[in-house]
Design a protein around this motif. Structure first.
Motif, PDB file in Angstrom:
ATOM      1  N   VAL A   1       0.862  -1.195   0.000  1.00  0.00           N
ATOM      2  CA  VAL A   1       0.000   0.000   0.000  1.00  0.00           C
ATOM      3  C   VAL A   1       0.891   1.235   0.000  1.00  0.00           C
ATOM      4  CG1 VAL A   1      -1.825   1.217   1.243  1.00  0.00           C
ATOM      5  CG2 VAL A   1      -1.726  -1.266   1.327  1.00  0.00           C
TER       6      VAL A   1
ATOM      7  N   GLY B   1      -2.202   5.283   0.534  1.00  0.00           N
ATOM      8  CA  GLY B   1      -3.585   4.844   0.705  1.00  0.00           C
ATOM      9  C   GLY B   1      -4.132   4.027  -0.448  1.00  0.00           C
ATOM     10  N   ARG B   2      -3.263   3.571  -1.353  1.00  0.00           N
ATOM     11  CA  ARG B   2      -3.716   2.835  -2.535  1.00  0.00           C
ATOM     12  C   ARG B   2      -2.946   1.525  -2.633  1.00  0.00           C
ATOM     13  NH1 ARG B   2      -6.418   4.141  -6.998  1.00  0.00           N
ATOM     14  NH2 ARG B   2      -6.036   2.481  -8.480  1.00  0.00           N
TER      15      ARG B   2
ATOM     16  N   ALA C   1      -7.095  -8.696   3.068  1.00  0.00           N
ATOM     17  CA  ALA C   1      -8.099  -7.630   2.948  1.00  0.00           C
ATOM     18  C   ALA C   1      -8.435  -7.058   4.331  1.00  0.00           C
ATOM     19  CB  ALA C   1      -9.351  -8.167   2.268  1.00  0.00           C
TER      20      ALA C   1
ATOM     21  N   LEU D   1      -6.267  -4.462   5.745  1.00  0.00           N
ATOM     22  CA  LEU D   1      -6.479  -3.104   5.207  1.00  0.00           C
ATOM     23  C   LEU D   1      -7.823  -2.528   5.638  1.00  0.00           C
ATOM     24  CD1 LEU D   1      -5.067  -3.190   1.575  1.00  0.00           C
ATOM     25  CD2 LEU D   1      -3.901  -2.903   3.744  1.00  0.00           C
TER      26      LEU D   1
ATOM     27  N   ALA E   1     -10.894  -4.122   5.445  1.00  0.00           N
ATOM     28  CA  ALA E   1     -12.058  -4.515   4.637  1.00  0.00           C
ATOM     29  C   ALA E   1     -13.219  -4.903   5.545  1.00  0.00           C
ATOM     30  CB  ALA E   1     -11.690  -5.685   3.729  1.00  0.00           C
TER      31      ALA E   1
ATOM     32  N   HIS F   1     -14.227  -0.928   2.368  1.00  0.00           N
ATOM     33  CA  HIS F   1     -13.646  -0.728   3.704  1.00  0.00           C
ATOM     34  C   HIS F   1     -14.784  -0.718   4.725  1.00  0.00           C
ATOM     35  CE1 HIS F   1     -11.697   1.677   6.933  1.00  0.00           C
ATOM     36  NE2 HIS F   1     -10.596   1.061   6.500  1.00  0.00           N
TER      37      HIS F   1
ATOM     38  N   THR G   1     -16.508   2.766   2.016  1.00  0.00           N
ATOM     39  CA  THR G   1     -15.909   3.273   0.769  1.00  0.00           C
ATOM     40  C   THR G   1     -14.965   2.212   0.192  1.00  0.00           C
ATOM     41  OG1 THR G   1     -14.152   4.280   2.036  1.00  0.00           O
ATOM     42  CG2 THR G   1     -16.011   5.699   1.444  1.00  0.00           C
TER      43      THR G   1
ATOM     44  N   ILE H   1     -11.708   0.330  -1.105  1.00  0.00           N
ATOM     45  CA  ILE H   1     -10.267   0.421  -0.826  1.00  0.00           C
ATOM     46  C   ILE H   1      -9.592   0.630  -2.179  1.00  0.00           C
ATOM     47  CG2 ILE H   1      -8.245  -0.861   0.000  1.00  0.00           C
ATOM     48  CD1 ILE H   1     -10.121  -2.367   1.915  1.00  0.00           C
TER      49      ILE H   1
END
Ligand SMILES: Cc1cc2nc3c(=O)[nH]c(=O)nc-3n(C[C@H](O)[C@H](O)[C@H](O)COP(=O)(O)OP(=O)(O)OC[C@H]3O[C@@H](n4cnc5c(N)ncnc54)[C@H](O)[C@@H]3O)c2cc1C
Length: 493
Positions: free
Chosen positions: A183, A186-187, A244, A247, A249, A445, A449, A451
């Motif tokens: 990451v 933030g991506r 996931a 992060l 999820a 997330h 929103t 991820i």
């Protein structure tokens, strides 16, 4: 060696390959990474019968998908139709009162388009005459809304998908396990793998559920599930879910639910890797609707004829797991023997045979209450309503009368020797809990929103199945959500 890709797809099963093909169709560079070696490429997909459930309106919708549209049986075949309303009703039947989920509505709406797309990429289909039809008045009559499977079953599907991907210039790396997501700002920008870091503009998780992870099974499905046999690949350990969740999820769907099927008690712990691919399903034992199932206390515990086996086989594995010792016996008399599927004649099928029921029950090691077993079968035989004709092509209503636990269809007295008893346990096929994805297949997330840069498909998508499963829906779901994830990732890349 290329070091940065538009899209990295994790896994090489049906969902992942659908995403990978879709990504290549959009002109993106796509790398597929697979934890297994080439021998186990295709994950659970390669173990399947290739049966796919989808909405269709009669033979005209099916014939264009067939490898051999000149099959001489076709003019004598009744495929019926499978409208969207029936698919919806089939899914709702397992929802325990929940309305159709967003994922289920998507699955139904896109199911026919998904198989047409597969066919357009070189996947060929054939009617499932041997297991989904019976002969009636000189015609092949299909039942249960499930009519086609891919040529060469799941192995053939996985091979055809790899060929389609290779034809589009895609690359697969085997023995390359994803371990964590990279990451930046933030991506998601790539994957750390057992073979080093791989950078990408978008990552698609298509690496299965947690069915092969004993600790996760016990945690989410319940105590005792650590002992379940695993019907497919040993590699679906929930790695993608863990990545996931790290992060943030959102967990989605029914984590206590899973597809589990009656299996030979002596099934190897994982999906029979020593067998040729077409034999790997042969430990499954799903003709219980032709007889009765007894537990170690000598009691029946399910309505074996509640519905077509397409609608019960994925729950009855669980029902067996809930019995003492996770074991049961499927008991048949000689009159139904010719109707048992080939898996009952498999060279490694375990069964006990005897000329009389008494002798049969005496020989069942592990069945502790033999008197109760005799009483259960005697009561069952007395309750069979013989006035209704037996017809396995429909829910014939030939049930039992007066039993607390009825058998609702296809009930026949168990009275003609020789008798056979097949010891069975529950084998887990796949898990139902996963992550939530949006319309583009992007992983959501906790905040709701997406991820950025992270997509998911296949067994990893939650909300598609709850307390059961109409057979053949898993592969269709893989294509529907795989294509979405591939297209979504392509747009993001
Ligand atoms: C015996 C059996 C019979 C079945 N029959 C049918 C049927 O006829 N019809 C039907 O619709 N469904 C059937 N199913 C269910 C079906 O297999 C699944 O619904 C579907 O194949 C799941 O596809 P998938 O792509 O999500 O997962 P998979 O096909 O399992 O692919 C996941 C892949 O990810 C790989 N992987 C896991 N972790 C990692 C990692 N960390 N890094 C890289 N790769 C990783 C795995 O090795 C695997 O190759 C059957 C399942 C089994 C086991």
């Amino acid at each position: 060696m290329q070091t940065e890709w538009d899209i990295v797809v994790i896994g090489s099963g049906n969902a992942a390959m659908s995403a990978a093909i879709a990504g290549r169709e959009q002109g993106r560079s796509v790398l597929v990474i697979e934890k297994a070696g080439p021998d186990l490429a295709g994950g659970n997909t390669a173990y399947t019968a290739g049966a796919m459930r989808f909405v269709y309106d009669g033979a005209d919708d099916l014939v264009p998908l067939l490898e051999d549209p000149t099959d001489p049986r076709l003019p004598h075949t009744d495929f019926g139709a499978y409208p969207a309303e029936r698919f919806a009703a089939d899914l709702l039947g397992f929802n325990d009162g929940r309305p159709l989920s967003r994922e289920q509505r998507t699955l139904i709406a896109e199911s026919y388009d998904a198989v047409r797309w597969l066919a357009s990429r070189g996947v060929k289909f054939e009617p499932i005459y041997s297991r989904q039809s019976f002969e009636k008045d000189g015609r092949h009559v299909f039942w249960g809304g499930l009519t086609l499977a891919t040529r060469g079953e799941g192995h053939g599907l996985a091979e055809a998908e790899r060929a389609a991907f290779a034809g589009l210039g895609g690359e697969i790396r085997y023995d390359c396990a994803a371990e964590d997501l990279i990451v930046e700002d933030g991506r998601v920008r790539g994957v750390r793998t057992s073979a080093g870091a791989i950078r990408a503009r978008a990552v698609v998780l298509g690496c299965g559920g947690f069915e092969a992870n004993a600790a996760m099974r016990a945690e989410f499905i319940g105590p005792g599930w650590e002992e379940a046999k695993v019907r497919g690949t040993p590699h679906n350990q929930g790695d993608g879910l863990a990545m996931a969740f790290r992060l943030g999820a959102r967990r989605h769907g029914f984590y206590g639910g899973c597809h589990a099927t009656p299996m030979d008690l002596f099934t190897p712990p994982y999906g029979n890797l020593d067998l040729p691919h077409l034999e790997r399903k042969h430990y499954r034992k799903i003709c219980y609707f032709l007889g009765v199932m007894l537990n170690a206390d000598g009691e029946r515990f399910v309505d074996e004829g509640r519905d077509f086996r397409n609608y019960t086989y994925a729950q009855f594995g669980r029902a067996i797991m809930e019995q003492p010792g996770h074991v049961a016996w499927q008991i048949f008399d000689a009159s139904v023997d010719p109707l048992l599927y080939s898996e009952y004649r498999f060279h490694d099928a375990h069964f006990v045979e005897a000329d009389t029921l008494d002798a049969l029950i005496d020989r069942l090691d592990g069945l502790t209450d033999k008197a109760q077993a005799r009483a259960t079968i005697a009561a069952f035989n007395d309750a069979v309503d013989e006035s209704v004709p037996f017809d396995p092509t429909v829910k014939d209503g030939r049930g039992t009368r007066g039993l607390a636990l009825p058998k609702s269809n296809w009930a026949r007295r168990i009275e003609t020797g020789p008798f056979k008893a097949y010891p069975v346990t529950g084998g887990i096929t796949f898990t139902y809990g996963g992550v939530e994805v949006d319309e583009d297949g992007a992983v959501l997330h906790e905040s709701g929103t997406p991820i950025p840069g992270l997509y998911a498909c296949g067994e990893m998508v939650g909300g598609v199945f709850f307390n059961g499963y109409p057979g053949g829906s898993g592969l269709t779901s893989g294509v529907v959500f795989g294509r979405r994830a591939g297209n979504g990732a392509a747009r993001a890349a």
